[in-house]
Design an enzyme around this catalytic site. Sequence first.
Site, PDB file in Angstrom:
ATOM      1  N   GLY A 129     -42.018   6.175 -41.243  1.00  9.16           N
ATOM      2  CA  GLY A 129     -41.977   7.167 -39.636  1.00  9.16           C
ATOM      3  C   GLY A 129     -40.656   7.285 -39.113  1.00  9.16           C
ATOM      4  CB  CYS A 174     -31.959 -15.964 -13.714  1.00  7.77           C
ATOM      5  SG  CYS A 174     -31.969 -14.263 -14.055  1.00  7.77           S
ATOM      6  CG  ASN A 211     -40.313   9.798 -43.010  1.00 13.69           C
ATOM      7  OD1 ASN A 211     -40.736   9.237 -42.020  1.00 13.69           O
ATOM      8  ND2 ASN A 211     -39.594  10.917 -42.783  1.00 13.69           N
ATOM      9  CG  HIS A 245     -34.964   2.184 -28.849  1.00 14.39           C
ATOM     10  ND1 HIS A 245     -34.859   3.011 -29.843  1.00 14.39           N
ATOM     11  CD2 HIS A 245     -33.456   1.832 -29.176  1.00 14.39           C
ATOM     12  CE1 HIS A 245     -33.988   3.203 -30.448  1.00 14.39           C
ATOM     13  NE2 HIS A 245     -33.097   2.440 -30.083  1.00 14.39           N
ATOM     14  CB  CYS A 272     -34.832 -10.413 -16.161  1.00 16.95           C
ATOM     15  SG  CYS A 272     -33.039 -10.964 -15.364  1.00 16.95           S
ATOM     16  CG  ASN A 300     -42.221   4.036 -32.470  1.00 14.50           C
ATOM     17  OD1 ASN A 300     -41.133   4.806 -32.556  1.00 14.50           O
ATOM     18  ND2 ASN A 300     -43.002   3.928 -33.119  1.00 14.50           N
TER      19      ASN A 300
HETATM   20 ZN   LIG Z   1     -33.869 -13.447 -15.286  1.00 20.12          ZN
END
Ligand SMILES: [Zn+2]
Length: 282
Positions: free
Chosen positions: A201, A164, A246, A126, A134, A109
């Site tokens: 879930g 960076c 579930n 995700h 970055c 999620n």
């Molecule tokens: Zn960076």
Amino acid sequence: MIEELIARAARDLINSQYAIALTGAGISTESGIPDFRGPSGIWTKNPEAERRAYRSYERFKSDPKGWWLERLTTPSLLGDLEQAQPNAGHYALAELERLGILKCVITQNVDGLHEKAGAGKLLEYHGSILKLRCISCNSRFSHHEFDLQKLMEEDALPPHCPKCDGIVKTDGVAFGEPIPGDVAHNSLEEAWRCDIMLICGTSAVVFPFANLPRTARERKIERERRTDTGLYAVEKVPAVTIIEVNAEPTPLTDEGISDYLIQGKTGEVLPAIVEQVKKLRM
Ligand SMILES: [Zn+2]
């Protein structure tokens, strides 16, 4: 009986050395988070938005400035996702972690609700809508660390990484974007290490996330067993117990990847497991 399964899960958790949880959309529906492909899902209602989403990462790479401009000037499809609050399921997992039983949560999620519920070791497979990332060094930043509105007014988009100087994107992993290397690596390591995997879930059909329970299932450990003749034999037994919570059976249930399914709402089953754990530990 669901009560027996809840008690079994509580015992399994108490006896574990290294329990981890995997979570997906099902744990957040009780917080009012919309899904994408259900009957009133975001993509179902707006197929053009889905087509755009599929091209999003490509577009980001070729024109990060245009991508950011579009993002800051069109309303989010997800609505006020940032206002959503964790539910009893998120809090139950955070409590299992405080009890020293759960060692890590890996979630698909992007809603940031585990973080809001006080999760300790959290891998957001995700990404998270609460963060920016970055794309060069994978550093994560809170939204508040960048004044995006000001950068837009000063024609200074895309934001750049203070560490960076790489280009900064939203942390949520877009279609076609690889899972950030650190999260992919650490998640696989957790799947290799755990002896309990509590899957909450999610039907775990989206790859590469779906590899995590399958990888854990393949692990075997050697155990000595005394035979009828009094000799010892070495046998290979599964190294992990996989428990599903579930609303419906999933491919993991059907393929025999999970050991057992506790069928019900995560917001009800998980707090019941925590109660049982506390009772048994007293
Ligand atoms: Zn960076």
